[in-house]
Design a protein around this motif. Structure first.
Motif, PDB file in Angstrom:
ATOM      1  N   PHE A  49      47.427  31.411 -79.376  1.00 40.11           N
ATOM      2  CA  PHE A  49      48.396  31.381 -80.464  1.00 40.11           C
ATOM      3  C   PHE A  49      47.674  30.939 -81.734  1.00 40.11           C
TER       4      PHE A  49
ATOM      5  N   ALA B  28      48.632  29.348 -85.495  1.00 44.50           N
ATOM      6  CA  ALA B  28      49.661  28.839 -86.424  1.00 44.50           C
ATOM      7  C   ALA B  28      49.012  28.767 -87.806  1.00 44.50           C
ATOM      8  N   GLY B  29      48.784  27.570 -88.338  1.00 43.48           N
ATOM      9  CA  GLY B  29      48.175  27.480 -89.668  1.00 43.48           C
ATOM     10  C   GLY B  29      46.681  27.773 -89.665  1.00 43.48           C
ATOM     11  N   GLY B  30      46.065  27.774 -88.489  1.00 45.58           N
ATOM     12  CA  GLY B  30      44.635  28.058 -88.388  1.00 45.58           C
ATOM     13  C   GLY B  30      43.752  26.919 -88.870  1.00 45.58           C
ATOM     14  N   GLN B  31      44.323  25.776 -89.215  1.00 46.60           N
ATOM     15  CA  GLN B  31      43.534  24.690 -89.819  1.00 46.60           C
ATOM     16  C   GLN B  31      42.651  23.962 -88.808  1.00 46.60           C
ATOM     17  N   SER B  32      42.968  24.076 -87.535  1.00 48.62           N
ATOM     18  CA  SER B  32      42.079  23.545 -86.496  1.00 48.62           C
ATOM     19  C   SER B  32      41.393  24.682 -85.753  1.00 48.62           C
ATOM     20  N   LEU B  33      42.145  25.741 -85.468  1.00 48.67           N
ATOM     21  CA  LEU B  33      41.588  26.825 -84.642  1.00 48.67           C
ATOM     22  C   LEU B  33      40.483  27.604 -85.360  1.00 48.67           C
TER      23      LEU B  33
ATOM     24  N   HIS C 136      53.306  21.238 -92.900  1.00 51.34           N
ATOM     25  CA  HIS C 136      53.400  19.815 -93.261  1.00 51.34           C
ATOM     26  C   HIS C 136      54.062  19.633 -94.633  1.00 51.34           C
TER      27      HIS C 136
ATOM     28  N   GLY D  25      45.765  15.551 -94.569  1.00 57.12           N
ATOM     29  CA  GLY D  25      44.746  16.389 -95.215  1.00 57.12           C
ATOM     30  C   GLY D  25      44.914  16.502 -96.713  1.00 57.12           C
TER      31      GLY D  25
ATOM     32  N   GLY E 234      48.946  24.151 -92.335  1.00 60.47           N
ATOM     33  CA  GLY E 234      49.016  23.496 -91.017  1.00 60.47           C
ATOM     34  C   GLY E 234      50.452  23.240 -90.610  1.00 60.47           C
ATOM     35  N   THR E 235      50.713  23.328 -89.308  1.00 58.24           N
ATOM     36  CA  THR E 235      52.084  23.208 -88.797  1.00 58.24           C
ATOM     37  C   THR E 235      52.205  22.042 -87.816  1.00 58.24           C
TER      38      THR E 235
ATOM     39  N   CYS F 261      47.916  12.736 -87.114  1.00 59.43           N
ATOM     40  CA  CYS F 261      49.004  11.829 -87.501  1.00 59.43           C
ATOM     41  C   CYS F 261      50.293  12.083 -86.712  1.00 59.43           C
TER      42      CYS F 261
ATOM     43  N   ILE G 126      55.135  25.938 -78.074  1.00 60.49           N
ATOM     44  CA  ILE G 126      56.046  24.940 -78.656  1.00 60.49           C
ATOM     45  C   ILE G 126      56.947  25.684 -79.644  1.00 60.49           C
TER      46      ILE G 126
ATOM     47  N   HIS H 131      40.718  12.785 -94.436  1.00 59.44           N
ATOM     48  CA  HIS H 131      42.056  12.184 -94.470  1.00 59.44           C
ATOM     49  C   HIS H 131      42.678  12.008 -93.091  1.00 59.44           C
TER      50      HIS H 131
HETATM   51  C1  LIG Z   1      40.240  19.359 -93.968  1.00 63.31           C
HETATM   52  C2  LIG Z   1      41.295  19.014 -92.963  1.00 63.31           C
HETATM   53  C3  LIG Z   1      41.936  17.793 -93.028  1.00 63.31           C
HETATM   54  C4  LIG Z   1      42.916  17.462 -92.094  1.00 63.31           C
HETATM   55  N1  LIG Z   1      43.507  16.239 -92.171  1.00 63.31           N
HETATM   56  C5  LIG Z   1      44.453  15.894 -91.279  1.00 63.31           C
HETATM   57  C6  LIG Z   1      45.131  14.632 -91.339  1.00 63.31           C
HETATM   58  O1  LIG Z   1      44.925  13.831 -92.237  1.00 63.31           O
HETATM   59  N2  LIG Z   1      46.044  14.358 -90.373  1.00 63.31           N
HETATM   60  C7  LIG Z   1      46.373  15.246 -89.388  1.00 63.31           C
HETATM   61  O2  LIG Z   1      47.214  14.957 -88.562  1.00 63.31           O
HETATM   62  N3  LIG Z   1      45.781  16.459 -89.318  1.00 63.31           N
HETATM   63  C8  LIG Z   1      44.848  16.797 -90.229  1.00 63.31           C
HETATM   64  N4  LIG Z   1      44.262  18.043 -90.168  1.00 63.31           N
HETATM   65  C9  LIG Z   1      44.685  18.983 -89.103  1.00 63.31           C
HETATM   66  C10 LIG Z   1      45.890  19.792 -89.590  1.00 63.31           C
HETATM   67  O3  LIG Z   1      47.028  18.953 -89.547  1.00 63.31           O
HETATM   68  C11 LIG Z   1      46.209  21.039 -88.744  1.00 63.31           C
HETATM   69  O4  LIG Z   1      47.306  21.605 -89.349  1.00 63.31           O
HETATM   70  C12 LIG Z   1      46.555  20.861 -87.279  1.00 63.31           C
HETATM   71  O5  LIG Z   1      45.582  20.182 -86.567  1.00 63.31           O
HETATM   72  C13 LIG Z   1      46.676  22.197 -86.544  1.00 63.31           C
HETATM   73  O6  LIG Z   1      47.797  22.892 -87.002  1.00 63.31           O
HETATM   74  P1  LIG Z   1      47.706  24.432 -87.301  1.00 63.31           P
HETATM   75  O7  LIG Z   1      49.107  24.856 -87.574  1.00 63.31           O
HETATM   76  O8  LIG Z   1      46.708  24.705 -88.346  1.00 63.31           O
HETATM   77  O9  LIG Z   1      47.263  25.018 -85.883  1.00 63.31           O
HETATM   78  P2  LIG Z   1      46.127  26.090 -85.475  1.00 63.31           P
HETATM   79  O10 LIG Z   1      44.801  25.653 -86.000  1.00 63.31           O
HETATM   80  O11 LIG Z   1      46.578  27.458 -85.829  1.00 63.31           O
HETATM   81  O12 LIG Z   1      46.181  25.918 -83.880  1.00 63.31           O
HETATM   82  C14 LIG Z   1      45.705  24.742 -83.274  1.00 63.31           C
HETATM   83  C15 LIG Z   1      45.859  24.891 -81.746  1.00 63.31           C
HETATM   84  O13 LIG Z   1      47.232  24.852 -81.382  1.00 63.31           O
HETATM   85  C16 LIG Z   1      47.623  26.053 -80.727  1.00 63.31           C
HETATM   86  N5  LIG Z   1      48.990  26.314 -81.219  1.00 63.31           N
HETATM   87  C17 LIG Z   1      49.364  26.506 -82.501  1.00 63.31           C
HETATM   88  N6  LIG Z   1      50.707  26.601 -82.585  1.00 63.31           N
HETATM   89  C18 LIG Z   1      51.179  26.467 -81.325  1.00 63.31           C
HETATM   90  C19 LIG Z   1      52.499  26.439 -80.762  1.00 63.31           C
HETATM   91  N7  LIG Z   1      53.604  26.584 -81.517  1.00 63.31           N
HETATM   92  N8  LIG Z   1      52.629  26.271 -79.422  1.00 63.31           N
HETATM   93  C20 LIG Z   1      51.522  26.104 -78.637  1.00 63.31           C
HETATM   94  N9  LIG Z   1      50.268  26.116 -79.105  1.00 63.31           N
HETATM   95  C21 LIG Z   1      50.095  26.280 -80.450  1.00 63.31           C
HETATM   96  C22 LIG Z   1      46.584  27.083 -81.112  1.00 63.31           C
HETATM   97  O14 LIG Z   1      46.437  28.100 -80.121  1.00 63.31           O
HETATM   98  C23 LIG Z   1      45.340  26.215 -81.207  1.00 63.31           C
HETATM   99  O15 LIG Z   1      44.803  25.980 -79.933  1.00 63.31           O
HETATM  100  C24 LIG Z   1      43.290  18.396 -91.087  1.00 63.31           C
HETATM  101  C25 LIG Z   1      42.654  19.650 -91.034  1.00 63.31           C
HETATM  102  C26 LIG Z   1      41.680  19.967 -91.962  1.00 63.31           C
HETATM  103  C27 LIG Z   1      41.046  21.327 -91.903  1.00 63.31           C
END
Ligand SMILES: Cc1cc2nc3c(=O)[nH]c(=O)nc-3n(C[C@H](O)[C@H](O)[C@H](O)COP(=O)(O)OP(=O)(O)OC[C@H]3O[C@@H](n4cnc5c(N)ncnc54)[C@H](O)[C@@H]3O)c2cc1C
Length: 265
Positions: A27, A29-34, A75, A99, A107-108, A121, A160, A182
């Protein structure tokens, strides 16, 4: 970046069946970790199934008893929602501190919880508020959801769809943030409800955890002084290049006291 297929889902069941059809798919979502993980070649999914256009996963609902946030809500939208801020100020504030502007716009909450980064967080809010993670097939209590570092109770093909938080009398979050990312070097979420006080800590160990010492002290006396009087053992805490376990143990009551002061203000 290597090549991969991309599919946009419009219903939870379509996202799940697309994932079940390809064991190397993930999956998105926001791609911020993946996406950073893929750029580093630590993950090489054959297909990304985008869940951010699923309308049912983008809703925020607040009534007297429950705050429900769709898994694909970013967020920034949690931070800006006036109903969330009224019902659970700690949750809205937490989202506003994640972040930077770009991370908050993309990010979601669902992605953050599924990823379960030890310094994230949202896990602290879900655990302290006794939330429920709702998936395409079941409801998972916060206590059962966070299993370990980057590990949750989710099955590989489980989506989720939303997260539910019961209303709290008071809630607040304080973090000592890593100045570069952050993320939480230590983050403390405090929630006071009719059932008592719950305190959850993120950033300090391999996964989010509750602090029985702080909960006991704050259930007896919900004041910053009571939080400051608690000594936290560094035994199970993490030492890394950012901070020692002892430093993290010192920060926990300091941040808890600040959170209680904010919750009481
Ligand atoms: C520079 C930077 C700073 C950051 N700072 C912080 C911070 O201060 N605090 C904090 O908490 N986070 C922080 N983050 C992380 C950020 O909050 C991301 O949004 C979060 O970790 C992942 O959310 P995403 O929507 O981008 O998920 P994605 O990167 O798209 O997915 C992450 C993982 O979750 C899975 N996934 C996604 N959605 C679902 C779903 N609905 N059901 C099941 N699996 C799913 C994906 O397959 C993948 O394995 C930061 C990230 C960056 C790049």
């Amino acid at each position: 970046m290597y090549s991969f297929d991309y599919q946009r889902a419009t219903e939870p069941k379509d996202a799940v069946s697309a994932l079940q059809a390809d064991s190397d798919a993930k999956f998105l979502a926001g791609g911020q970790s993946l996406l950073p993980t893929m750029r580093l070649r630590l993950a090489q999914p054959s297909k990304l199934i985008d869940v951010t256009r699923i309308a049912a996963m983008k809703a925020i609902r607040v009534d007297g008893q429950t705050v429900s946030i769709g898994a694909a809500v970013c967020h920034a939208d949690v931070a800006a929602n006036a109903d969330v801020a009224r019902a659970l100020p700690g949750l809205a504030f937490l989202a506003s501190q994640i972040g930077d502007r770009q991370v908050r716009a993309l990010g979601t909450i669902g992605g953050s919880l599924a990823n379960n980064d030890p310094a994230a967080c949202y896990p602290a809010a879900v655990l302290a508020l006794n939330g429920t993670v709702v998936t395409d097939r079941r409801r998972i209590a916060a206590e059962d959801f966070f299993v370990g570092m980057y590990e949750t109770a989710l099955a590989a093909d489980e989506l989720i769809t939303s997260v539910e938080f019961p209303a709290a009398e008071k809630s607040a979050y304080e973090k000592f943030r890593n100045p570069a990312s952050h993320f939480a070097l230590v983050g403390v979420f405090v929630a006071k409800t009719g059932q008592g006080v719950r305190v959850a800590i993120t950033g300090a160990a391999s996964s989010v955890f509750r602090s029985p010492e702080l909960e006991q002290a704050l259930s007896a006396n919900f004041t910053p002084e009571a939080a400051r009087g608690v000594t936290v053992s560094s035994g199970d805490l993490q030492t890394d290049l950012h901070a020692s376990a002892e430093y993290r143990a010192h920060l926990i009551p300091v941040l808890a006291a600040r959170a209680v002061a904010k919750a009481n203000s």
